[in-house]
Motif scaffolding. Structure first.
Motif, mmCIF file in Angstrom:
data_model
loop_
_atom_site.group_PDB
_atom_site.id
_atom_site.type_symbol
_atom_site.label_atom_id
_atom_site.label_comp_id
_atom_site.label_asym_id
_atom_site.label_seq_id
_atom_site.Cartn_x
_atom_site.Cartn_y
_atom_site.Cartn_z
ATOM 1 N N ASP A 85 0.170 -76.093 -38.640
ATOM 2 C CA ASP A 85 2.146 -75.102 -38.976
ATOM 3 C C ASP A 85 2.870 -76.162 -39.573
ATOM 4 O OD1 ASP A 85 3.671 -73.783 -39.351
ATOM 5 O OD2 ASP A 85 3.828 -72.862 -36.911
ATOM 6 N N ASP A 86 2.437 -75.918 -40.496
ATOM 7 C CA ASP A 86 3.772 -76.973 -40.949
ATOM 8 C C ASP A 86 5.527 -76.174 -41.399
ATOM 9 O OD1 ASP A 86 2.768 -76.371 -42.988
ATOM 10 O OD2 ASP A 86 2.361 -78.181 -44.064
ATOM 11 N N SER A 87 5.230 -75.404 -41.186
ATOM 12 C CA SER A 87 6.607 -74.682 -41.132
ATOM 13 C C SER A 87 7.490 -74.690 -40.764
ATOM 14 C CB SER A 87 6.203 -73.405 -41.054
ATOM 15 O OG SER A 87 6.523 -72.575 -39.715
ATOM 16 N N LYS A 88 8.758 -75.092 -41.890
ATOM 17 C CA LYS A 88 9.901 -75.518 -40.899
ATOM 18 C C LYS A 88 10.406 -74.643 -39.240
ATOM 19 C CE LYS A 88 14.322 -74.401 -42.139
ATOM 20 N NZ LYS A 88 15.600 -74.362 -43.760
ATOM 21 N N GLU A 89 9.799 -73.259 -40.003
ATOM 22 C CA GLU A 89 10.232 -72.489 -38.625
ATOM 23 C C GLU A 89 9.708 -72.619 -37.449
ATOM 24 O OE1 GLU A 89 9.546 -71.396 -41.859
ATOM 25 O OE2 GLU A 89 11.284 -70.740 -42.230
ATOM 26 N N ARG A 90 8.036 -73.197 -37.334
ATOM 27 C CA ARG A 90 6.929 -73.663 -36.517
ATOM 28 C C ARG A 90 6.436 -72.156 -36.288
ATOM 29 N NH1 ARG A 90 6.848 -78.079 -33.588
ATOM 30 N NH2 ARG A 90 7.148 -76.126 -31.536
ATOM 31 N N LYS A 91 6.641 -71.001 -36.805
ATOM 32 C CA LYS A 91 5.882 -70.135 -36.196
ATOM 33 C C LYS A 91 4.852 -69.916 -35.270
ATOM 34 C CE LYS A 91 7.748 -68.232 -40.332
ATOM 35 N NZ LYS A 91 6.739 -67.234 -42.165
ATOM 36 N N VAL A 92 4.004 -70.782 -35.340
ATOM 37 C CA VAL A 92 2.150 -70.481 -34.931
ATOM 38 C C VAL A 92 3.065 -71.020 -34.174
ATOM 39 C CG1 VAL A 92 -0.144 -71.197 -34.704
ATOM 40 C CG2 VAL A 92 0.737 -69.863 -36.755
ATOM 41 N N LYS A 93 3.088 -72.794 -33.932
ATOM 42 C CA LYS A 93 3.148 -73.879 -32.710
ATOM 43 C C LYS A 93 4.532 -73.161 -31.706
ATOM 44 C CE LYS A 93 3.114 -78.035 -35.186
ATOM 45 N NZ LYS A 93 3.778 -79.105 -35.998
ATOM 46 N N ASN A 94 5.845 -71.923 -32.209
ATOM 47 C CA ASN A 94 6.193 -71.539 -31.476
ATOM 48 C C ASN A 94 5.615 -70.315 -30.808
ATOM 49 O OD1 ASN A 94 8.839 -72.757 -31.847
ATOM 50 N ND2 ASN A 94 9.248 -71.598 -33.182
ATOM 51 N N PHE A 95 4.866 -69.662 -31.396
ATOM 52 C CA PHE A 95 3.976 -69.080 -30.354
ATOM 53 C C PHE A 95 2.908 -69.174 -29.576
ATOM 54 C CE2 PHE A 95 -0.037 -66.353 -29.943
ATOM 55 C CZ PHE A 95 0.678 -64.906 -29.409
ATOM 56 N N ILE A 96 2.285 -70.530 -30.068
ATOM 57 C CA ILE A 96 1.612 -71.226 -28.901
ATOM 58 C C ILE A 96 2.440 -71.685 -27.937
ATOM 59 C CG2 ILE A 96 -0.117 -72.713 -28.655
ATOM 60 C CD1 ILE A 96 -1.386 -71.838 -31.774
ATOM 61 N N ASP A 97 3.221 -72.572 -27.695
ATOM 62 C CA ASP A 97 3.759 -72.903 -26.940
ATOM 63 C C ASP A 97 4.277 -71.931 -25.911
ATOM 64 O OD1 ASP A 97 3.371 -74.714 -27.731
ATOM 65 O OD2 ASP A 97 5.708 -75.247 -28.743
ATOM 66 N N LYS A 98 5.537 -70.525 -26.811
ATOM 67 C CA LYS A 98 6.072 -69.479 -25.580
ATOM 68 C C LYS A 98 4.873 -68.598 -25.170
ATOM 69 C CE LYS A 98 10.272 -69.728 -27.217
ATOM 70 N NZ LYS A 98 11.348 -70.807 -26.361
ATOM 71 N N THR A 99 3.768 -68.153 -25.271
ATOM 72 C CA THR A 99 3.103 -67.501 -24.422
ATOM 73 C C THR A 99 1.945 -68.390 -23.966
ATOM 74 O OG1 THR A 99 1.425 -67.868 -26.694
ATOM 75 C CG2 THR A 99 3.136 -66.147 -25.939
ATOM 76 N N ASN A 100 1.887 -69.935 -24.353
ATOM 77 C CA ASN A 100 1.340 -70.955 -23.187
ATOM 78 C C ASN A 100 -0.435 -70.856 -23.033
ATOM 79 O OD1 ASN A 100 3.304 -72.136 -21.281
ATOM 80 N ND2 ASN A 100 3.925 -70.109 -21.174
#
Length: 137
Positions: A85-100
């Motif tokens: 996930d190299d998007s500026k918004e970090r869509k997948v990264k944010n999802f995986i981080d927030k959901t643990n």
């Protein structure tokens, strides 16, 4: 984060609410474009469900090495999606981080019960993502 039968739905809802709230604060009315898509989450769930079907027919509470290996590979796939996930918004990264998700996958260990609970948590994430405005791709 720990999940159990009594809190996994609430934890999933809290994670999605937090993702939506963060996106709204950052991007305003266009926040939906900045969230991971429901389709992407479904792809991750499909891998989870594949293992879930094997786990359900397992007679023992302790999972076989083969199933545990598949769970470890699932964790690798989540890490791969995170890393790519190299998007500026970090869509997948944010999802995986927030959901643990990565932490919860590690906590599954070799336990049938824990994997079933993890699978239910993933389903709840999709449901709340859609409910709170997640976008299809």
């Amino acid at each position: 984060m720990r999940i159990n039968e009594n809190n996994y739905v609430d934890k999933a809802e809290e994670a999605i609410i937090e993702l939506v709230k963060d996106a709204k604060e950052r991007y305003g009315v266009r926040y939906r474009d900045k969230l991971v898509t429901t389709s992407k989450i479904r792809n991750l769930l499909a891998m989870t469900a594949d293992i879930y079907n094997q786990v359900l027919v397992c007679q023992e509470e302790v999972l076989s090495d083969d199933i545990c290996g598949r769970i470890e590979y699932l964790r690798v796939r989540f890490m791969y999606e995170y890393g790519r996930d190299d998007s500026k918004e970090r869509k997948v990264k944010n999802f995986i981080d927030k959901t643990n998700i990565l932490v919860l996958l590690k906590e599954v260990g070799k336990t049938k019960h824990n994997y079933i609970l993890f699978s239910k948590y993933m389903e709840a994430l999709i449901a709340f993502h859609k409910y709170y405005g997640g976008k299809e791709q």
